[in-house]
Design an enzyme around this catalytic site. Structure first.
Site, PDB file in Angstrom:
ATOM      1  N   GLU A   1       0.881  -1.177   0.000  1.00 45.07           N
ATOM      2  CA  GLU A   1       0.000   0.000   0.000  1.00 45.07           C
ATOM      3  C   GLU A   1       0.910   1.216   0.000  1.00 45.07           C
ATOM      4  OE1 GLU A   1      -3.602   2.099   2.501  1.00 45.07           O
ATOM      5  OE2 GLU A   1      -1.803   1.378   3.495  1.00 45.07           O
TER       6      GLU A   1
ATOM      7  N   HIS B   1     -11.345  -1.497   2.104  1.00 42.54           N
ATOM      8  CA  HIS B   1     -11.952  -1.170   3.388  1.00 42.54           C
ATOM      9  C   HIS B   1     -11.720   0.286   3.797  1.00 42.54           C
ATOM     10  CE1 HIS B   1      -7.774  -1.865   4.002  1.00 42.54           C
ATOM     11  NE2 HIS B   1      -7.855  -1.355   5.211  1.00 42.54           N
ATOM     12  N   ASP B   2     -10.956   1.021   3.032  1.00 38.06           N
ATOM     13  CA  ASP B   2     -10.682   2.430   3.351  1.00 38.06           C
ATOM     14  C   ASP B   2     -11.466   3.400   2.475  1.00 38.06           C
ATOM     15  OD1 ASP B   2      -8.813   1.776   5.291  1.00 38.06           O
ATOM     16  OD2 ASP B   2      -7.155   1.769   3.859  1.00 38.06           O
TER      17      ASP B   2
HETATM   18  C1  GLC Z   1      -3.859   1.573   5.937  1.00 42.91           C
HETATM   19  C2  GLC Z   1      -5.066   0.704   6.128  1.00 42.91           C
HETATM   20  C3  GLC Z   1      -6.058   1.425   6.975  1.00 42.91           C
HETATM   21  C4  GLC Z   1      -5.425   1.693   8.301  1.00 42.91           C
HETATM   22  C5  GLC Z   1      -4.092   2.419   8.153  1.00 42.91           C
HETATM   23  C6  GLC Z   1      -3.306   2.364   9.411  1.00 42.91           C
HETATM   24  O1  GLC Z   1      -4.135   2.724   5.231  1.00 42.91           O
HETATM   25  O2  GLC Z   1      -5.576   0.301   4.906  1.00 42.91           O
HETATM   26  O3  GLC Z   1      -7.251   0.734   7.146  1.00 42.91           O
HETATM   27  O4  GLC Z   1      -6.293   2.465   9.073  1.00 42.91           O
HETATM   28  O5  GLC Z   1      -3.287   1.853   7.167  1.00 42.91           O
HETATM   29  O6  GLC Z   1      -2.797   1.084   9.627  1.00 42.91           O
END
Ligand code: GLC
Length: 552
Positions: free
Chosen positions: A258, A331-332
């Site tokens: 990510e 999920h974000d």
């Molecule tokens: C990433 C995840 C998210 C989380 C964040 C902190 O962006 O996808 O859901 O809140 O990291 O770990």
């Protein structure tokens, strides 16, 4: 051409275990609930299942705050349940992919509890500790991604610790070799259990700048996003190459990072033979409603050409080397039919339009639970109804920016991560068939019509469209390897592109508008492989129509 890897020719399905399927009546989903649904997922066409974190966690950020990297949260089950899930998935030729949250741990992790206890304990250097500025305030003016200062004071050490996300998520100090070794060992533990890959969370934040300085404020709170100050700091690739060597190399797995903050131009350093991951989640196309960054109160109107440009740029970024995950939801993010079609329209057609793009771009498609049903956003009346920690942070920030509570709530309606976290809609019994107890988040009321059971039985459903188009994607080599070329690039209604390999050419055309969209004469030729209307279009695409043609 290089040999195709298994993960290039499959569809990945993302599961948010807390909301997927509850077998105990607790109101939260569990691992056995996933095992129970493996046949559904197999039938859909998924070849890998990415689970968001299932480790022990105080759940301040729903599992992205981990307190034990090699255990299973009792809320979700046991290690034996996880082993069973991996084995049952394997029987169906599906792999389980775990989420590694290595930028930070929970503040309840024993490592942090020890680290914060004094300045000279064995784990003292495992997190990012700094002294206060003169006068006692936080070391810098950085705002955490969920809002508020990125620093929290700790009396035991009379120092502040850095947290890119919530206060309960202290950042680990990757400069410390013991930290890296401990994290790599945990990932190897899961490889030994037979997982098929990893999604690596928030990975662009692991390297911090050599000097910590204030930045120019970007909002009314006088702070600057920690993202601006720390994302993708030079030197990060050294850590990641070590990660690759110590963990990923030699395994038939995939890794997807990510990577908010990595530009398309930098992709070759990150993915491909000389990169560190198999794939990287890029953000440009999901950030089209924003000018810069992702502050929910700072949305701007956008045109289709902006979305098309972002997708084409990332296709180009990995055209020669590397590979790309294709996604619209996770999920974000809010539900894609609402997010990319803010003016409304037929939600089924909108969902099929996005499915068509997802499955015909070059890359590995990632489907988020419920996306295959065309699940939509929720709209709750008060901020207190929302669980998501970032919804609360962004709401507060909007108030500080001078918006009214009603306006601030409208940003939450559009963007909240809870939109994607409501229970999976299995059928039209109570709570959408997700639980016999009280669900941790209420089900979207539209579950009576949007649900897996109803859609199984309806030939024209979003679910059946997904099944067909996934099959098409997996059995058509042009869709796997074909070269991407954008068509009608200036058109503000239609997104069209071709995929070409040898003398075969496939064309996708999607009308994003609620009006008819004229096509150039002879634009669609040959056989219609799939389409979202029952019959073929004529001179124009109908509202939200999506089609895929193969030329003869
Ligand atoms: C990433 C995840 C998210 C989380 C964040 C902190 O962006 O996808 O859901 O809140 O990291 O770990």
């Amino acid at each position: 051409m290089k040999a195709t890897k298994w993960w290039q020719n499959t569809a990945v399905y993302q599961i948010y275990p807390k909301s997927f399927n509850d077998t105990t009546g607790s109101g939260t989903g569990d691992l056995r609930g996933i095992t129970e649904k493996l046949d559904y997922l197999k039938d859909l066409g998924a070849g890998a299942l990415w689970l968001t974190p299932v480790y022990p966690s105080p759940m301040v950020d729903n599992g992205y705050d981990i307190s034990d990297y090699t255990g299973i949260n009792p809320q979700f089950g046991t290690l034996a349940d996880m082993e069973e899930l991996i084995a049952e998935a394997k029987k169906r030729d599906m792999r389980i992919v775990m989420d590694l949250v290595y930028n930070h741990s929970s503040d309840q992790h024993p490592w942090f509890i020890e680290s914060k206890s004094s300045r000279n304990n064995a784990k003292s250097g495992w997190y990012i500790w700094r002294d206060a500025k003169e006068g006692g305030s936080a070391p810098t003016n950085w705002r955490g991604i969920f809002g508020g200062s990125a620093w929290t004071y700790c009396a035991e050490r009379d120092q502040y610790y850095l947290h890119t996300f919530a206060e309960a998520q202290p950042d680990l100090n990757w400069e410390n070799p013991e930290v890296r070794a401990a994290l790599f060992a945990a990932a190897n533990f899961w490889l030994d259990k037979g997982v098929g890959g990893f999604r690596i969370d928030a990975i662009t934040y692991i390297k911090k700048p050599a000097v910590f300085e204030d930045g120019t404020p970007d909002a009314a709170d006088g702070m600057v996003s920690v993202h601006t100050m720390t994302a993708n700091t030079p030197g990060i690739l050294d850590f990641l190459h070590e990660f690759r060597r110590e963990v990923f190399d030699g395994h038939d797995i995939f890794t997807v990072g990510e990577a908010n903050g990595v530009s398309v131009a930098e992709l070759p350093d990150w993915v491909g033979e000389n990169g560190v991951f198999s794939m990287l989640f890029e953000f440009a196309h999901v950030l089209v409603p924003y000018e810069d960054g992702e502050c929910w109160s700072k949305m701007v109107p956008w045109k289709l050409t902006k979305l098309k440009g972002a997708l084409s740029a990332s296709q180009a970024g990995v055209a020669k080397e590397g590979w790309y995950p294709i996604y619209f939801e996770n999920h974000d993010r809010a539900r894609s039919v609402n997010y990319f079609f803010p003016k409304g329209g037929d939600a089924r057609l909108a969902a099929k339009a996005l499915a068509t793009i997802l499955m015909t771009l070059r890359g590995t498609p990632f489907i988020y639970e419920g996306e295959e049903l065309g699940m939509t956003n929720v709209k709750w009346d008060t901020i207190d109804a929302y669980d998501d920690i970032s919804s609360h942070g962004q709401y507060e920030l909007a108030l500080k920016e001078g918006f009214s509570p009603a306006e601030a709530l409208s940003f939450v309606h559009f963007n909240s991560r809870d939109n994607a976290r409501t229970p999976m809609q299995w059928n039209d019994t109570a709570n959408a068939g997700f639980t016999t107890g009280t669900p941790w988040l209420p089900a979207n009321e539209n579950y009576h019509t949007i649900n897996a059971a109803a859609e199984e039985a309806d030939a024209d459903s979003v679910l059946n469209y997904y099944k067909q188009i996934i099959r098409l994607r997996k059995t058509n080599p042009v869709l796997l390897n074909g070269v991407y070329e954008e068509l009608l690039a200036e058109n503000e209604q239609i997104y069209a592109f071709s995929r070409t390999e040898g003398n075969r050419r496939i064309v996708t055309a999607v009308n994003f508008s609620a009006e008819e969209a004229q096509l150039p004469a002879g634009f669609l030729r040959g056989v219609r492989l799939i389409g979202s209307y029952a019959d073929a279009p004529k001179a124009a695409l109908r509202p939200l129509e999506a089609v895929v043609y193969e030329e003869e």
